[in-house]
Design a protein around this motif. Structure first.
Motif, PDB file in Angstrom:
ATOM      1  N   THR A 139      21.253   1.035 -35.436  1.00  0.00           N
ATOM      2  CA  THR A 139      21.355   2.207 -36.308  1.00  0.00           C
ATOM      3  C   THR A 139      22.474   2.078 -37.334  1.00  0.00           C
ATOM      4  O   THR A 139      22.654   2.983 -38.149  1.00  0.00           O
ATOM      5  N   SER A 140      23.214   0.997 -37.311  1.00  0.00           N
ATOM      6  CA  SER A 140      24.309   0.834 -38.268  1.00  0.00           C
ATOM      7  C   SER A 140      23.770   0.734 -39.692  1.00  0.00           C
ATOM      8  O   SER A 140      22.841  -0.032 -39.969  1.00  0.00           O
ATOM      9  N   ARG A 141      24.363   1.470 -40.596  1.00  0.00           N
ATOM     10  CA  ARG A 141      23.970   1.393 -42.004  1.00  0.00           C
ATOM     11  C   ARG A 141      24.304   0.024 -42.594  1.00  0.00           C
ATOM     12  O   ARG A 141      23.724  -0.375 -43.608  1.00  0.00           O
ATOM     13  N   HIS A 142      25.204  -0.707 -41.954  1.00  0.00           N
ATOM     14  CA  HIS A 142      25.531  -2.058 -42.409  1.00  0.00           C
ATOM     15  C   HIS A 142      24.350  -3.021 -42.208  1.00  0.00           C
ATOM     16  O   HIS A 142      24.314  -4.088 -42.822  1.00  0.00           O
ATOM     17  N   HIS A 143      23.396  -2.667 -41.336  1.00  0.00           N
ATOM     18  CA  HIS A 143      22.209  -3.507 -41.164  1.00  0.00           C
ATOM     19  C   HIS A 143      21.380  -3.564 -42.441  1.00  0.00           C
ATOM     20  O   HIS A 143      20.645  -4.533 -42.657  1.00  0.00           O
ATOM     21  N   TRP A 144      21.463  -2.530 -43.252  1.00  0.00           N
ATOM     22  CA  TRP A 144      20.522  -2.369 -44.363  1.00  0.00           C
ATOM     23  C   TRP A 144      20.895  -3.180 -45.604  1.00  0.00           C
ATOM     24  O   TRP A 144      20.089  -3.315 -46.520  1.00  0.00           O
ATOM     25  N   GLY A 145      22.121  -3.653 -45.673  1.00  0.00           N
ATOM     26  CA  GLY A 145      22.545  -4.376 -46.867  1.00  0.00           C
ATOM     27  C   GLY A 145      22.845  -3.474 -48.043  1.00  0.00           C
ATOM     28  O   GLY A 145      22.921  -3.936 -49.184  1.00  0.00           O
ATOM     29  N   THR A 146      23.037  -2.202 -47.773  1.00  0.00           N
ATOM     30  CA  THR A 146      23.336  -1.219 -48.819  1.00  0.00           C
ATOM     31  C   THR A 146      24.719  -0.609 -48.679  1.00  0.00           C
ATOM     32  O   THR A 146      25.182   0.092 -49.585  1.00  0.00           O
ATOM     33  N   ASP A 147      25.364  -0.859 -47.543  1.00  0.00           N
ATOM     34  CA  ASP A 147      26.622  -0.182 -47.231  1.00  0.00           C
ATOM     35  C   ASP A 147      27.751  -1.183 -47.099  1.00  0.00           C
ATOM     36  O   ASP A 147      27.558  -2.308 -46.617  1.00  0.00           O
ATOM     37  N   LEU A 148      28.933  -0.766 -47.526  1.00  0.00           N
ATOM     38  CA  LEU A 148      30.073  -1.671 -47.566  1.00  0.00           C
ATOM     39  C   LEU A 148      31.374  -0.905 -47.378  1.00  0.00           C
ATOM     40  O   LEU A 148      31.460   0.290 -47.681  1.00  0.00           O
ATOM     41  N   ASP A 149      32.367  -1.597 -46.859  1.00  0.00           N
ATOM     42  CA  ASP A 149      33.712  -1.061 -46.710  1.00  0.00           C
ATOM     43  C   ASP A 149      34.582  -1.698 -47.780  1.00  0.00           C
ATOM     44  O   ASP A 149      34.544  -2.920 -47.968  1.00  0.00           O
ATOM     45  N   VAL A 150      35.375  -0.882 -48.487  1.00  0.00           N
ATOM     46  CA  VAL A 150      36.133  -1.396 -49.626  1.00  0.00           C
ATOM     47  C   VAL A 150      37.634  -1.167 -49.465  1.00  0.00           C
ATOM     48  O   VAL A 150      38.069  -0.274 -48.735  1.00  0.00           O
ATOM     49  N   PHE A 151      38.402  -1.988 -50.187  1.00  0.00           N
ATOM     50  CA  PHE A 151      39.861  -1.877 -50.184  1.00  0.00           C
ATOM     51  C   PHE A 151      40.403  -2.597 -51.405  1.00  0.00           C
ATOM     52  O   PHE A 151      39.648  -3.207 -52.167  1.00  0.00           O
ATOM     53  N   ASP A 152      41.723  -2.529 -51.587  1.00  0.00           N
ATOM     54  CA  ASP A 152      42.404  -3.218 -52.684  1.00  0.00           C
ATOM     55  C   ASP A 152      43.481  -4.117 -52.083  1.00  0.00           C
ATOM     56  O   ASP A 152      44.532  -3.622 -51.660  1.00  0.00           O
ATOM     57  N   PRO A 153      43.253  -5.432 -52.009  1.00  0.00           N
ATOM     58  CA  PRO A 153      44.236  -6.319 -51.385  1.00  0.00           C
ATOM     59  C   PRO A 153      45.565  -6.340 -52.116  1.00  0.00           C
ATOM     60  O   PRO A 153      46.610  -6.574 -51.493  1.00  0.00           O
ATOM     61  N   ASP A 154      45.568  -6.100 -53.424  1.00  0.00           N
ATOM     62  CA  ASP A 154      46.824  -6.081 -54.171  1.00  0.00           C
ATOM     63  C   ASP A 154      47.699  -4.912 -53.736  1.00  0.00           C
ATOM     64  O   ASP A 154      48.929  -5.042 -53.634  1.00  0.00           O
TER      65      ASP A 154
END
Length: 232
Positions: free
Chosen positions: A98-113
């Motif tokens: 049921t993870s939305r990450h399975h779908w290839g549409t969802d992502l977790d974002v950040f700013d490494p700088d």
């Protein structure tokens, strides 16, 4: 060339087939994959963020069923393995399949700088007013929807899932997928995987799907209407 998929094959939907995703150009790792339409939209958003002074990067994209099972198994093994434990795990981690990450549409974002030498935690305080990603967070609040992205876990009142300010979903595709999950078919996948806690999960699977998959923050109209160049 992969094309946008408003309907996924069952194996793709449940994270057992990755033929709908491809590596994201310019990502920090070749392991970061999305559906091409979502990737193109992200790259446009990334370029706009860069012009505003933010180094927008993906911490996690596509995640398969086996990886989600690993996360689930570890948390179940370290829990009391009862109803309270089930609710606590579901609050933070999706049931495999049921993870939305399975779908290839969802992502977790950040700013490494903005993170500097600190380790990324993916916790709400990092995106809060005085956190390292506060400025990026505000920029995403203002601009993500015009690229098709929105926070599907923005309000815990609409779902049993914890608020995740780092988690964005590409609405033009992802809006179609939750209703495609069938509890009976999902039960077969979980049984075949011998999921830890299986008996308890199966006893309330329809409720889990209703409360942790179908009940999320609604996508704004602007995000639903967005398209990447070439996807008209």
């Amino acid at each position: 060339m992969l094309t946008p998929r408003c309907t996924l094959l069952p194996a793709q939907l449940y994270g057992l087939d990755d033929s709908h995703v491809a590596a994201v150009r310019g990502a920090s790792s070749h392991l970061i994959r999305l559906q091409p339409a979502a990737a193109r939209a992200f790259l446009r958003m990334q370029e706009a963020a860069a012009r505003a002074g933010h180094n927008l990067q993906i911490a996690s994209g596509y995640r398969d069923f086996a990886r989600q099972c690993s996360i689930w198994s570890r948390k179940w093994a370290n829990s009391n393995q009862n109803q309270d434990a089930l609710i606590e795990i579901l609050h933070w981690s999706a049931l495999p399949g049921t993870s939305r990450h399975h779908w290839g549409t969802d992502l977790d974002v950040f700013d490494p700088d903005a993170l500097g030498t600190e380790k990324l935690q993916l916790e709400p305080w990092e995106y809060a007013e005085h956190g390292p990603f506060a400025k990026l967070n505000q920029w995403l609040d203002d601009h993500a929807a015009r690229f098709g992205f929105y926070r599907c876990y923005a309000d815990s009142a609409t779902s049993g899932v914890a608020i995740e300010p780092w988690h964005f979903s590409y609405a033009p595709l992802s809006q179609a997928y939750p209703e495609q999950i069938q509890p009976q078919e999902l039960a077969q996948r979980l049984t075949a995987a011998q999921l830890p806690g299986l008996k308890l999960v199966l006893s309330q699977l329809e409720s889990i799907v209703a409360n942790y998959v179908l009940r999320t923050t609604p996508a704004p109209t602007e995000a639903l209407a967005a398209r990447t160049h070439g996807d008209q």
